[in-house]
Design a protein around this motif. Structure first.
Motif, PDB file in Angstrom:
ATOM      1  N   GLY A 192      -2.936  -2.317  28.345  1.00 47.55           N
ATOM      2  CA  GLY A 192      -1.958  -1.472  29.024  1.00 47.55           C
ATOM      3  C   GLY A 192      -0.802  -1.027  28.147  1.00 47.55           C
ATOM      4  N   GLN A 193      -0.729  -1.560  26.928  1.00 52.17           N
ATOM      5  CA  GLN A 193       0.376  -1.196  26.044  1.00 52.17           C
ATOM      6  C   GLN A 193       0.161   0.201  25.455  1.00 52.17           C
ATOM      7  N   SER A 194       1.247   0.821  24.971  1.00 52.91           N
ATOM      8  CA  SER A 194       1.144   2.137  24.346  1.00 52.91           C
ATOM      9  C   SER A 194       0.691   2.039  22.888  1.00 52.91           C
ATOM     10  N   ALA A 195       0.878   0.859  22.281  1.00 54.66           N
ATOM     11  CA  ALA A 195       0.472   0.630  20.901  1.00 54.66           C
ATOM     12  C   ALA A 195       0.352  -0.860  20.658  1.00 54.66           C
ATOM     13  N   VAL A 196      -0.295  -1.229  19.567  1.00 54.59           N
ATOM     14  CA  VAL A 196      -0.434  -2.646  19.203  1.00 54.59           C
ATOM     15  C   VAL A 196       0.006  -2.826  17.762  1.00 54.59           C
ATOM     16  N   THR A 197       0.264  -4.078  17.397  1.00 53.25           N
ATOM     17  CA  THR A 197       0.540  -4.430  16.006  1.00 53.25           C
ATOM     18  C   THR A 197      -0.526  -5.411  15.553  1.00 53.25           C
ATOM     19  N   TRP A 198      -0.576  -5.616  14.237  1.00 54.12           N
ATOM     20  CA  TRP A 198      -1.538  -6.589  13.731  1.00 54.12           C
ATOM     21  C   TRP A 198      -1.200  -7.995  14.200  1.00 54.12           C
ATOM     22  N   ALA A 199       0.073  -8.258  14.395  1.00 55.74           N
ATOM     23  CA  ALA A 199       0.472  -9.575  14.922  1.00 55.74           C
ATOM     24  C   ALA A 199      -0.100  -9.786  16.317  1.00 55.74           C
ATOM     25  N   ASP A 200      -0.130  -8.717  17.117  1.00 56.89           N
ATOM     26  CA  ASP A 200      -0.711  -8.818  18.462  1.00 56.89           C
ATOM     27  C   ASP A 200      -2.175  -9.232  18.411  1.00 56.89           C
ATOM     28  N   LEU A 201      -2.878  -8.831  17.347  1.00 57.41           N
ATOM     29  CA  LEU A 201      -4.330  -9.044  17.274  1.00 57.41           C
ATOM     30  C   LEU A 201      -4.712 -10.305  16.507  1.00 57.41           C
ATOM     31  N   ALA A 202      -3.728 -11.018  15.979  1.00 54.04           N
ATOM     32  CA  ALA A 202      -4.035 -12.268  15.259  1.00 54.04           C
ATOM     33  C   ALA A 202      -4.750 -13.227  16.199  1.00 54.04           C
ATOM     34  N   GLY A 203      -5.830 -13.787  15.743  1.00 53.37           N
ATOM     35  CA  GLY A 203      -6.606 -14.719  16.558  1.00 53.37           C
ATOM     36  C   GLY A 203      -7.726 -14.056  17.345  1.00 53.37           C
ATOM     37  N   GLU A 204      -7.796 -12.743  17.332  1.00 59.02           N
ATOM     38  CA  GLU A 204      -8.874 -12.049  18.035  1.00 59.02           C
ATOM     39  C   GLU A 204     -10.172 -12.121  17.225  1.00 59.02           C
ATOM     40  N   THR A 205     -11.277 -11.937  17.922  1.00 56.25           N
ATOM     41  CA  THR A 205     -12.570 -11.819  17.260  1.00 56.25           C
ATOM     42  C   THR A 205     -12.850 -10.334  17.033  1.00 56.25           C
ATOM     43  N   PHE A 206     -13.078  -9.971  15.773  1.00 50.83           N
ATOM     44  CA  PHE A 206     -13.321  -8.569  15.421  1.00 50.83           C
ATOM     45  C   PHE A 206     -14.823  -8.323  15.259  1.00 50.83           C
ATOM     46  N   LEU A 207     -15.256  -7.180  15.745  1.00 48.09           N
ATOM     47  CA  LEU A 207     -16.641  -6.762  15.595  1.00 48.09           C
ATOM     48  C   LEU A 207     -16.699  -5.602  14.596  1.00 48.09           C
ATOM     49  N   VAL A 208     -17.611  -5.677  13.640  1.00 45.82           N
ATOM     50  CA  VAL A 208     -17.786  -4.570  12.691  1.00 45.82           C
ATOM     51  C   VAL A 208     -19.273  -4.317  12.506  1.00 45.82           C
ATOM     52  N   ARG A 209     -19.584  -3.123  12.038  1.00 49.26           N
ATOM     53  CA  ARG A 209     -20.971  -2.744  11.796  1.00 49.26           C
ATOM     54  C   ARG A 209     -21.351  -3.012  10.341  1.00 49.26           C
ATOM     55  N   HIS A 210     -22.639  -3.223  10.119  1.00 45.61           N
ATOM     56  CA  HIS A 210     -23.141  -3.283   8.751  1.00 45.61           C
ATOM     57  C   HIS A 210     -23.133  -1.881   8.137  1.00 45.61           C
ATOM     58  N   GLY A 211     -23.437  -0.864   8.962  1.00 50.84           N
ATOM     59  CA  GLY A 211     -23.538   0.497   8.468  1.00 50.84           C
ATOM     60  C   GLY A 211     -22.256   1.268   8.644  1.00 50.84           C
ATOM     61  N   GLY A 212     -22.350   2.603   8.367  1.00 52.12           N
ATOM     62  CA  GLY A 212     -21.187   3.470   8.529  1.00 52.12           C
ATOM     63  C   GLY A 212     -19.988   3.013   7.722  1.00 52.12           C
ATOM     64  N   THR A 213     -18.834   2.981   8.377  1.00 52.10           N
ATOM     65  CA  THR A 213     -17.607   2.526   7.721  1.00 52.10           C
ATOM     66  C   THR A 213     -17.389   1.029   7.889  1.00 52.10           C
ATOM     67  N   GLY A 214     -18.418   0.324   8.382  1.00 53.38           N
ATOM     68  CA  GLY A 214     -18.283  -1.110   8.619  1.00 53.38           C
ATOM     69  C   GLY A 214     -17.727  -1.908   7.452  1.00 53.38           C
ATOM     70  N   PRO A 215     -18.245  -1.726   6.218  1.00 58.89           N
ATOM     71  CA  PRO A 215     -17.718  -2.495   5.081  1.00 58.89           C
ATOM     72  C   PRO A 215     -16.224  -2.240   4.834  1.00 58.89           C
ATOM     73  N   GLN A 216     -15.780  -0.980   4.968  1.00 58.49           N
ATOM     74  CA  GLN A 216     -14.350  -0.688   4.782  1.00 58.49           C
ATOM     75  C   GLN A 216     -13.510  -1.295   5.896  1.00 58.49           C
ATOM     76  N   VAL A 217     -14.024  -1.262   7.128  1.00 56.25           N
ATOM     77  CA  VAL A 217     -13.309  -1.863   8.258  1.00 56.25           C
ATOM     78  C   VAL A 217     -13.154  -3.362   8.030  1.00 56.25           C
ATOM     79  N   HIS A 218     -14.215  -4.013   7.588  1.00 56.70           N
ATOM     80  CA  HIS A 218     -14.181  -5.445   7.309  1.00 56.70           C
ATOM     81  C   HIS A 218     -13.106  -5.764   6.270  1.00 56.70           C
ATOM     82  N   SER A 219     -13.096  -5.019   5.189  1.00 55.46           N
ATOM     83  CA  SER A 219     -12.111  -5.263   4.129  1.00 55.46           C
ATOM     84  C   SER A 219     -10.689  -5.023   4.620  1.00 55.46           C
ATOM     85  N   HIS A 220     -10.499  -4.033   5.461  1.00 61.71           N
ATOM     86  CA  HIS A 220      -9.154  -3.717   5.958  1.00 61.71           C
ATOM     87  C   HIS A 220      -8.630  -4.829   6.855  1.00 61.71           C
TER      88      HIS A 220
END
Length: 313
Positions: A192-220
């Motif tokens: 429900g928030q208008s924006a998030v910060t990385w601190a808000d997402l600390a401790g979350e489980t992230f999902l990324v793809r093997h394909g597409g931009t997945g490797p760059q997303v993982h590194s970021h």
């Protein structure tokens, strides 16, 4: 009787002037030297001289002259039929070569990370195909690593990748940018928030793809957590973009994407911008310095022009 021995053809190969063949075809069409000369915009004497010289070089009588014009001999008819086909092929070859040199025919092999309707890349490809309908556009979807390998193997002409790659053997140029957004299930406490910060997402489980931009997303994700929070939980899946978004909606975890992904029809998820991402994600074109094709040059020019318009809006 002249010295010309009719019926004794000479092998001339490519030594026959093209102008002689064209003027001969014109005479065969009009069966009149004066009319043929008028059609070609040259002097009648020039046409007569060229045709006579060709007959002497060939050792073949092509035309029978009479008071009202000329008539093709049987040998002349066979010669003209084959020469007409050859001249048509030559004309086609010249036109085709000119179109290829201008980038108006041929093919363009493109590596992409995704093709989302309404995105900058989709609009770029659509505009390019509209501007250059004679170009066959081939599209391959995959990771940036795969695309660069195919560039090096000359299996792609250009690749569009996330980031600003610095490759010693390739040219690259940033073309457009997209804000980074987080993708959360609609029922997530932050949805429900208008924006998030990385601190808000600390401790979350992230999902990324093997394909597409997945490797760059993982590194970021790893980069943003480094030195601030414990190493993030990142699960990688060999699925498409749509399947990954569905998994987010079903509560498997969250992910991050470029803003263009929010243009996809989705349900059960929310897209939230980052409040602490200072710069949007750049997307760059990458190509071989040895590729001098006009098709590629035209695409890069169009991409640069469209990217400039987006930046000034």
């Amino acid at each position: 009787m002249t010295d010309l021995q009719w019926g004794m053809p000479t092998s001339l190969g490519s030594r026959i002037p093209l102008a002689s063949l064209i003027q001969t075809l014109a005479v065969a069409e009009y069966l009149n030297f004066r009319h043929a000369a008028n059609a070609l915009g040259v002097a009648q004497s020039s046409v007569s001289a060229r045709v006579k010289a060709l007959e002497e070089d060939l050792g073949i009588l092509l035309f029978e002259r009479h008071a009202r014009g000329v008539r093709l001999t049987e040998a002349g008819r066979h010669f003209v039929e084959r020469i007409a086909a050859g001249v048509d092929q030559l004309d086609h070859a010249v036109k085709t070569a000119g179109m290829a040199a201008a980038g108006e025919c041929g093919r363009l092999r493109m590596g992409i990370h995704a093709l989302i309707p309404g995105s900058f890349l989709a609009n770029l490809i659509g505009q390019y195909r509209e501007n250059h309908p004679g170009i066959e556009v081939e599209i391959t979807e995959g990771t940036a690593r795969d695309a660069v390998m195919q560039l090096r193997d000359d299996r792609l002409d250009v690749a569009f990748v996330a980031g600003r790659p610095e490759l010693p053997d390739c040219h690259s140029r940033p073309i457009w940018t997209e804000p980074l957004v987080a993708v959360l299930p609609e029922g997530h406490p932050l949805a429900g928030q208008s924006a998030v910060t990385w601190a808000d997402l600390a401790g979350e489980t992230f999902l990324v793809r093997h394909g597409g931009t997945g490797p760059q997303v993982h590194s970021h994700i790893v980069l943003r957590h480094a030195g601030r929070w414990p190493a993030p939980s990142i699960l990688r899946f060999d699925v498409g973009r749509g399947a990954l978004l569905s998994m987010v909606g079903q509560g498997f975890g969250i992910t991050i994407v470029g803003a263009a992904t929010s243009l996809l029809p989705t349900s059960g998820i929310s897209f939230l911008p980052f409040a602490d991402e200072q710069e949007p994600v750049a997307f760059s074109a990458v190509w071989s310095p040895f590729n001098r094709s006009a098709t590629l040059r035209n695409l890069l020019t169009l991409a640069n022009d469209m990217g400039r318009l987006v930046r000034t809006d």
